[in-house]
Design an enzyme around this catalytic site. Sequence first.
Site: not given
Ligand SMILES: *Cc1c(COP(=O)(O)O)cnc(C)c1O
Length: 387
Positions: A187
């Site tokens: 991210k």
């Molecule tokens: C990455 C992601 C999540 C989950 O994030 P985590 O921190 O891995 O739990 C939720 N929604 C979307 C759209 C994502 O891309």
Amino acid sequence: MKSSNFLPFALPDIGEEEIAEVVETLRQGWITSGPKTKRFEKEFAGFLGHGVEAVAVNSATAGLHLAVEAIGLGPGDQAIVPTHTFTATAEVLRYVGADPVFVDIEPETYCLSPERAAAAMTDRVRAVVPVHFAGHSCRMDKIVEFARERSIAVIEDAAHALPTHSGGKLIGTLETTATVFSFYATKTIATGEGGMLVTRDKDVVTRARVMRLHGIDRDAFERYRSDRPAWYYEVVAPGYKYNMTDVAAAIGIHQLRRAPQFHARRLQLAARYDQELADLPMKLPPRPPDREWHAWHLYVVALADDCSRSRDEVIQKMFERGIGCSVHFIPLHRQPYWRNRYGLQPQSFPVSERLFSRGISLPIYTRMTDDDQSRVIEALKSVLRSR
Ligand SMILES: *Cc1c(COP(=O)(O)O)cnc(C)c1O
């Protein structure tokens, strides 16, 4: 495989400050939730401003679950979610026994269509969970208005949206119930695993803080019984183990400080792709109006109808040229669990189907050099022009 110069699809950007802060945390000895986590929460809330409070958790999934739990969703309740998202957005509803109502996205933003959301409304729907796909804001004015008219909650899945604007305001500061960010390895800021629940709703903050750590309520007895010893605590609910560690927070503090510089680089990379890929047989990603920030977590192109190659062929040829690409997302209506449980049909989701069958996510991250990006551009040109 010439793995030495393979350009991966995504990489975190961890600097010396992050490393030094982690080492300091390890040496000093407080490695789970403690002062660094508190500091990260404070600085994250400060970054967004506008009086929001931040609750650090060990993933965005945990944050979404806590938000859904805090508003009291349960069996028999429904929440509207876009089909074009990661399964975490919908799975947290099942954790509390509620059901998602899957709705198509719109071609203008690749986010939840407010009109289709309104059409999918039932008297069991108690929330809507918009996802700011790729870092492009949903049409939040419409979604907030729709939710207000029907007195339902808005929980924003902002896993892609740091930093993203909607109507000149940062995502996280809108008039919604809660917003959840992700610090997963890929991210826009990364702590490996981690997330942040952000809200101005005092009840949601209080409940999320209690439920994030075993349902232990420290504030309640501290407030009323200042004579209690330090070892005393009270369990008021069967909570979860969702707290962030200080090791992760140590990384997060410095990632957050670098977020503006990361964002500037992502803007640059996106602008160059826009410019250099304009003549290829593909649709470039939707763009928000000029002064609105797009986080550019993902750069998703969609092959044109007259493109001679399929999505799979392009991804394979790019791989052969040493470049990692990806697909976001396999829509939830195609996943066996969701499809079978809710009897979902692809023809109910034409925009998502189209993006899935033609969409390719190109590498976009701060550790890419201009030369790396040139390689992606040249490879894509040669793949699409050969034949
Ligand atoms: C990455 C992601 C999540 C989950 O994030 P985590 O921190 O891995 O739990 C939720 N929604 C979307 C759209 C994502 O891309």
